[in-house]
Design a protein around this motif. Structure first.
Motif, short mmCIF file in Angstrom:
data_model
loop_
_atom_site.label_atom_id
_atom_site.label_comp_id
_atom_site.label_asym_id
_atom_site.label_seq_id
_atom_site.Cartn_x
_atom_site.Cartn_y
_atom_site.Cartn_z
N PRO A 10 -4.13 1.87 -0.74
CA PRO A 10 -5.04 2.67 -1.59
C PRO A 10 -4.42 3.01 -2.94
CG PRO A 10 -4.83 3.64 0.62
CD PRO A 10 -3.90 2.47 0.57
N GLN A 11 -3.09 3.24 -2.95
CA GLN A 11 -2.42 3.56 -4.22
C GLN A 11 -2.55 2.40 -5.21
OE1 GLN A 11 -1.19 3.81 -1.19
NE2 GLN A 11 0.41 5.35 -1.00
N TYR A 12 -2.44 1.17 -4.67
CA TYR A 12 -2.60 -0.02 -5.53
C TYR A 12 -4.02 -0.07 -6.07
CZ TYR A 12 -3.35 -4.87 -6.93
OH TYR A 12 -3.69 -6.00 -7.64
N ARG A 13 -5.00 0.15 -5.19
CA ARG A 13 -6.40 0.04 -5.63
C ARG A 13 -6.71 1.09 -6.69
NH1 ARG A 13 -7.34 -0.83 -0.05
NH2 ARG A 13 -8.21 1.27 0.15
N ARG A 14 -6.06 2.26 -6.60
CA ARG A 14 -6.27 3.29 -7.63
C ARG A 14 -5.76 2.81 -8.99
NH1 ARG A 14 -5.69 7.12 -3.49
NH2 ARG A 14 -3.45 7.41 -3.72
N VAL A 15 -4.58 2.19 -9.01
CA VAL A 15 -4.04 1.67 -10.28
C VAL A 15 -4.94 0.54 -10.79
CG1 VAL A 15 -2.09 0.54 -11.40
CG2 VAL A 15 -1.67 2.33 -9.69
N ARG A 16 -5.35 -0.36 -9.87
CA ARG A 16 -6.17 -1.51 -10.23
C ARG A 16 -7.56 -1.12 -10.74
NH1 ARG A 16 -8.33 -5.19 -11.16
NH2 ARG A 16 -8.67 -6.88 -9.70
N ALA A 17 -8.04 0.07 -10.31
CA ALA A 17 -9.36 0.51 -10.75
C ALA A 17 -9.39 0.69 -12.27
CB ALA A 17 -9.74 1.82 -10.05
N GLY A 18 -8.22 0.97 -12.87
CA GLY A 18 -8.17 1.23 -14.30
C GLY A 18 -7.85 0.01 -15.16
N GLU A 33 5.37 0.14 -11.17
CA GLU A 33 4.80 1.20 -10.32
C GLU A 33 4.24 0.62 -9.02
OE1 GLU A 33 1.86 3.63 -12.33
OE2 GLU A 33 1.09 4.40 -10.41
N VAL A 34 3.44 -0.44 -9.10
CA VAL A 34 2.86 -0.97 -7.86
C VAL A 34 3.89 -1.73 -7.01
CG1 VAL A 34 0.49 -1.00 -8.72
CG2 VAL A 34 1.87 -3.05 -8.93
N THR A 35 4.92 -2.26 -7.66
CA THR A 35 6.00 -2.91 -6.90
C THR A 35 6.70 -1.91 -5.99
OG1 THR A 35 6.41 -4.51 -8.67
CG2 THR A 35 8.22 -4.13 -7.13
N LEU A 36 6.84 -0.67 -6.48
CA LEU A 36 7.60 0.33 -5.72
C LEU A 36 6.75 1.05 -4.67
CD1 LEU A 36 9.79 1.80 -8.61
CD2 LEU A 36 10.32 -0.03 -7.00
N GLN A 37 5.44 0.91 -4.74
CA GLN A 37 4.57 1.62 -3.77
C GLN A 37 4.92 1.31 -2.31
OE1 GLN A 37 0.66 0.56 -5.19
NE2 GLN A 37 0.54 2.30 -6.61
N PRO A 38 5.06 0.04 -1.92
CA PRO A 38 5.38 -0.21 -0.50
C PRO A 38 6.79 0.25 -0.10
CG PRO A 38 5.18 -2.29 -1.71
CD PRO A 38 4.76 -1.20 -2.65
N VAL A 39 7.68 0.37 -1.06
CA VAL A 39 9.02 0.90 -0.74
C VAL A 39 8.87 2.36 -0.30
CG1 VAL A 39 11.34 1.38 -1.63
CG2 VAL A 39 10.10 -0.67 -2.40
N GLU A 303 -7.38 -6.22 4.11
CA GLU A 303 -8.06 -5.22 4.95
C GLU A 303 -7.12 -4.59 5.97
OE1 GLU A 303 -11.30 -4.59 4.33
OE2 GLU A 303 -11.26 -6.14 2.76
N THR A 304 -5.84 -4.86 5.88
CA THR A 304 -4.88 -4.37 6.88
C THR A 304 -4.76 -2.84 6.83
OG1 THR A 304 -3.65 -6.41 6.62
CG2 THR A 304 -2.49 -4.58 7.69
N PRO A 305 -4.89 -2.15 7.97
CA PRO A 305 -4.68 -0.69 7.96
C PRO A 305 -3.22 -0.36 7.60
CG PRO A 305 -5.76 -1.40 10.01
CD PRO A 305 -5.31 -2.64 9.30
N VAL A 306 -3.06 0.58 6.67
CA VAL A 306 -1.71 0.90 6.19
C VAL A 306 -0.82 1.38 7.34
CG1 VAL A 306 -0.36 2.34 4.61
CG2 VAL A 306 -2.56 1.45 3.89
N GLU A 307 -1.39 2.15 8.27
CA GLU A 307 -0.53 2.66 9.35
C GLU A 307 0.00 1.53 10.22
OE1 GLU A 307 -3.72 3.39 8.94
OE2 GLU A 307 -4.80 3.55 10.84
#
Ligand code: 1CP
Length: 321
Positions: A10-18, A33-39, A303-307
């Motif tokens: 979701p964090q990626y999609r928020r950045v991509r929305a802009g 920023e998006v590279t570091l999100q999964p870390v 579509e993979t659930p983040v959890e």
């Protein structure tokens, strides 16, 4: 994980929305920023730089578009021998410097955390498929036809792309990438001898060029079953394989000199955290764990659930512990 920075987050999609996809790739602060999100979100052990394999083709003179629907498209294609002649060798320091800047930013922001940054590029044959057809395809028939119709020009095309890819990877290493992965996403379409005779020589050169800078090369091939011996002969430090064979069997076929990365079917992440932990145990069972990198067998689905992605990372790290 392959494609760990991307649409399932979701964090990626928020950045991509802009911003559109290419602007995101070309803006180092946003790409970092998006590279570091999964870390931060999943606790993966390495950051994979956010970019795309197709940016090298753009630098060679084939502009790309990423429409919101329908996948990437090239504005021009390589449809005749003359078009191969007209392709440029990419100049990554000039044309793709944004990738290097994003890598340097990530390295800086990860300092002290023990998390390396990985660079990547497409393999020459996979990029040639897109260069010839201009978009995705089920079996890239026209691309494969080109290689039979124009054998010598086909080799020239692979060599030109190979040179551009090597330069791009070298630039990423100079910017701070601790290792690089080369994606042969469409290699499984080829027969064993075709790959070994026509494609592998160029792959070997690309791999050796990067290794001479002192970093390991990970070679991913989707559809690896018939190509394991070619992969082992590529000189790569790590072979990244799809999910079709158990790692135990891959190990028997490639020997113990090379590390292995893989290989859970990404679709398995649509089960439950418990089932994922069970699949990870099964994936590693019977293996000597030296030189094994836990990963998926291909890119994580959007579509993979983040959890469940988090459960996968935890299960691999738990097994290691
Ligand atoms: O709108 C969006 O957000 C676009 C979706 C997307 C994303 C998130 C594309 C378009 N590319 C990417 C990023 C990307 N591509 C990464 C990110 C870094 C990471 O790993 O976290 C990586 C490694 C790639 C690599 C890539 N691009 C490959 C090789 C890996 C694989 O999956 O086999 C391939 C084949 C591509 C081409 C491409 N770019 C984008 C799409 C949808 C595709 C696939 C087209 C097709 O199916 O042929």
């Amino acid at each position: 994980m392959m494609r760990q920075a991307g649409r399932y987050l979701p964090q990626y999609r928020r950045v991509r929305a802009g911003v559109d996809f290419l602007t995101l790739c070309r803006t180092p602060s946003l790409a970092a920023e998006v590279t570091l999100q999964p870390v931060d979100e999943l606790g993966v052990d390495a950051a994979v730089i956010f970019s795309d394999i197709l940016v090298v083709l753009e630098a060679m003179g084939l502009p790309i578009e990423f429409p919101e629907q329908g996948g990437p498209k090239l504005a021009r294609t390589v449809s005749s021998p003359g078009a191969v002649e007209e392709l440029h060798i990419a100049e990554p320091e000039k044309q793709l410097s944004y990738v290097g800047e994003a890598i340097s930013l990530c390295v800086e922001q990860l300092r002290g955390r023990g998390v390396p940054v990985l660079g990547f590029a497409g393999a020459p044959f996979t990029l040639a498929c897109y260069a010839i057809e201009g978009k995705t395809s089920r079996d890239f028939t026209a691309a494969r036809q080109f290689f039979y119709q124009y054998p010598e020009v086909g080799t020239q095309l692979l060599e030109k792309i190979g040179e551009s890819v090597a330069l791009h990877l070298e630039m990423q290493v100079r910017a701070g990438a601790a290792a690089v992965q080369v994606f042969e996403s469409w290699g499984g379409l080829l027969g064993q001898s075709f790959y070994r005779e026509r494609v592998l020589p160029v792959m070997r050169q690309v791999i050796a060029r990067v290794q001479s800078l002192g970093v390991p090369v990970i070679f991913y091939l989707n559809g690896s079953v018939q190509h394991l011996e070619s992969m082992a002969g590529s000189g790569a430090d790590v072979l990244s394989v799809d999910w079709r064979l158990p790692l135990r069997e891959v190990r028997e076929r490639v020997g113990t000199e090379v590390s292995l990365q893989g290989n859970l079917d990404p679709v398995a992440l649509h089960s439950t955290p418990d089932a994922i932990a069970q699949q990870v145990r099964e994936m590693f069972s019977g293996l000597d764990m030296r030189g094994i990198v836990g990963n998926l067998g291909h890119g994580i689905g959007s579509e993979t659930p983040v959890e469940n992605a988090r459960a996968f990372v935890k299960a691999v790290q738990g097994y290691r512990a």
